[in-house]
Enzyme design. Sequence first.
Site, short mmCIF file in Angstrom:
data_model
loop_
_atom_site.label_atom_id
_atom_site.label_comp_id
_atom_site.label_asym_id
_atom_site.label_seq_id
_atom_site.Cartn_x
_atom_site.Cartn_y
_atom_site.Cartn_z
N GLY A 134 1.14 3.59 13.79
CA GLY A 134 1.78 2.48 13.99
C GLY A 134 1.02 1.95 15.64
N GLU A 175 8.42 0.40 11.95
CA GLU A 175 9.53 1.33 12.19
C GLU A 175 8.11 2.80 12.11
OE1 GLU A 175 11.08 4.45 11.48
OE2 GLU A 175 11.76 3.65 9.46
N LYS A 229 0.63 -1.13 0.38
CA LYS A 229 0.30 -0.05 0.04
C LYS A 229 0.67 1.44 0.32
CE LYS A 229 -2.90 3.27 1.86
NZ LYS A 229 -1.66 4.51 1.77
N CYS A 273 13.42 10.05 9.74
CA CYS A 273 12.63 9.30 10.58
C CYS A 273 13.66 9.12 11.62
CB CYS A 273 12.30 7.95 10.06
SG CYS A 273 13.18 6.77 9.35
N GLU A 332 8.39 14.90 17.84
CA GLU A 332 9.01 15.04 15.73
C GLU A 332 8.40 15.86 15.16
OE1 GLU A 332 9.90 10.58 14.12
OE2 GLU A 332 7.93 10.68 13.67
N GLY A 381 5.87 4.89 9.52
CA GLY A 381 5.42 5.72 9.06
C GLY A 381 5.39 6.29 10.94
N SER A 382 4.24 7.14 11.02
CA SER A 382 4.16 7.57 12.50
C SER A 382 4.19 7.11 13.45
CB SER A 382 3.38 8.74 12.64
OG SER A 382 1.70 8.36 12.70
N THR A 383 4.33 7.60 15.07
CA THR A 383 4.03 6.17 15.69
C THR A 383 2.31 6.45 16.46
OG1 THR A 383 6.66 6.54 16.79
CG2 THR A 383 4.14 6.03 18.45
#
Length: 541
Positions: free
Chosen positions: A292, A309, A234, A343, A443, A287-289
């Site tokens: 995630g 990650e 994706k 990242c 971040e 991607g972002s936490t």
Amino acid sequence: MAVFPSPRVLCTPSRTPPLLSLSLRSHKPTTLRPRYFSLSTHLRTKMEVELTAPNGRKWTQPLGLFINNEFVKSSNEQKLASINPTTEEEICSVYAATSDDIDTAVAAARKAFKDPSWKSLSGTERGALMLKLADLVSQHAETLATIECLDNGKPYTTALTENVPEVVNVLRYYGGYADKNFGQVIDVGPAKFAYTVKEPLGVCGQIIPWNYPLDMAAWKLGPALCCGNTVVLKLAEQTPLSMLYLAKLIKEAGFPPGVVNIINGHGREAGAALVQHPQVDKIAFTGSTATGKEIMKMASATMKNITLETGGKSPLIVFEDADLDLAATWSHIGIMSNQGQICTATSRILVHEDIYDKFTEAFRAKIQEISVLGDPFEETTFQGPQVTKQQYERVLSYIDIGKKEGATVFLGGEAAPQRGKGFFIAPTVFTNVKPTMRIYREEIFGPCVAIASFKTEEEAVEMANDSTYGLGSAIFTRDLNRAHRVAREIEAGMVWINSSNDSDFRIPFGGVKQSGIGRELGEAGLAPYCNVKAIHVNMAA
């Protein structure tokens, strides 16, 4: 004289500190070409469109979902627009997958996983397909770099010399590993013969981000295909074009239908459907936490194997004995490369109080010398626009937060449109930063860095570890005993000593704490994509 080896920035690619000889241009506007790209009015089919970039490169851009080696429309024919971040104009629109389309793609991948055309291939034969794909990527390097520059906003030179080669290297690395990922025989005595085999997981759902579309796809496809899995990949809805073009090369390389399926779509619809699909065996996400965490929740319903990650706020420590020119050079690379959209960006710089002023001056001079903003197709450009208006506004909001929190704007701190257009932001440095400030803790994902001071080694380690993240980190010192000692104390998945973001496809990549689960790249990157099956044979039977 300090020697600067070839760094590799990211999350990925090799970046030499090449532009050290550029003249000071700061963020002065550059002249953009009147026609930044052209869209042919003649469409070959509704599945593709002819595009021409400002560098003169022309190509046929696929617009569909790549399922079973064919480009198809979405089930309801919905589309999403891809925007050129340099001009803020639409490049083209691609079909966006629905949950029904995810069902179709997963069914194709499941069928291919069981089909002898893929399942019965030896590791050597799988590797040959991957090496063929790597060769095709190399042959189409200029077109892929052009698309990446147009769709993502990163400099063309960077895409051509770093990002496309990263794809080639990763595919070749894992292609070579395809017939070398062995099980083992375990000696338990003469009464039993015991051995293990490594088997593919099945259908892997992979979700990649917008900051490195080509690189991140390679990081995930490489080990998955090496181990014999099939994939539904994706793409980030912001940057779908380069991987749709690469999909054509997957078919040309000879991969059987359904082995690799590539879909466009919104995360909340297509991404969620993929993560929750009962026929998907694994999810790999970058991607972002925050996203995630949502993926972990959704994947838990079927106890999927996951690799995540996610975010980072990586520290870079400059001790009093450091080579200041070396530290300033790599500090610039570590935060300002890829428009700061990295990242592992070393976005928190911790400097010993005795050299704080000298370092900040050297760092500012390095940024002013190298970070040339402008048209990403110009050879002199180091920094292009942020990838989207949303990300542009997010970075500017954090700059405003930093000002309000009382940090000093040492450099930049403002938007920097080129000829009144584009999502450009001047490289921004905050000094006099306190560890309680949001710009120090959160971040930002842009060309914005916070510099704080410390007194002792113990304080530096404590400040470095005072974060919910633990992805990358960097240490600058001439004392190698100290370097190794501090490296062991820092809570991070990766530590660079006298460099920053010096990653390599042969070395494991990943974080601890809220920066993710599992590892990508290197031999360690294979483990998340195979099951180890133990087989026991009773020799007395």
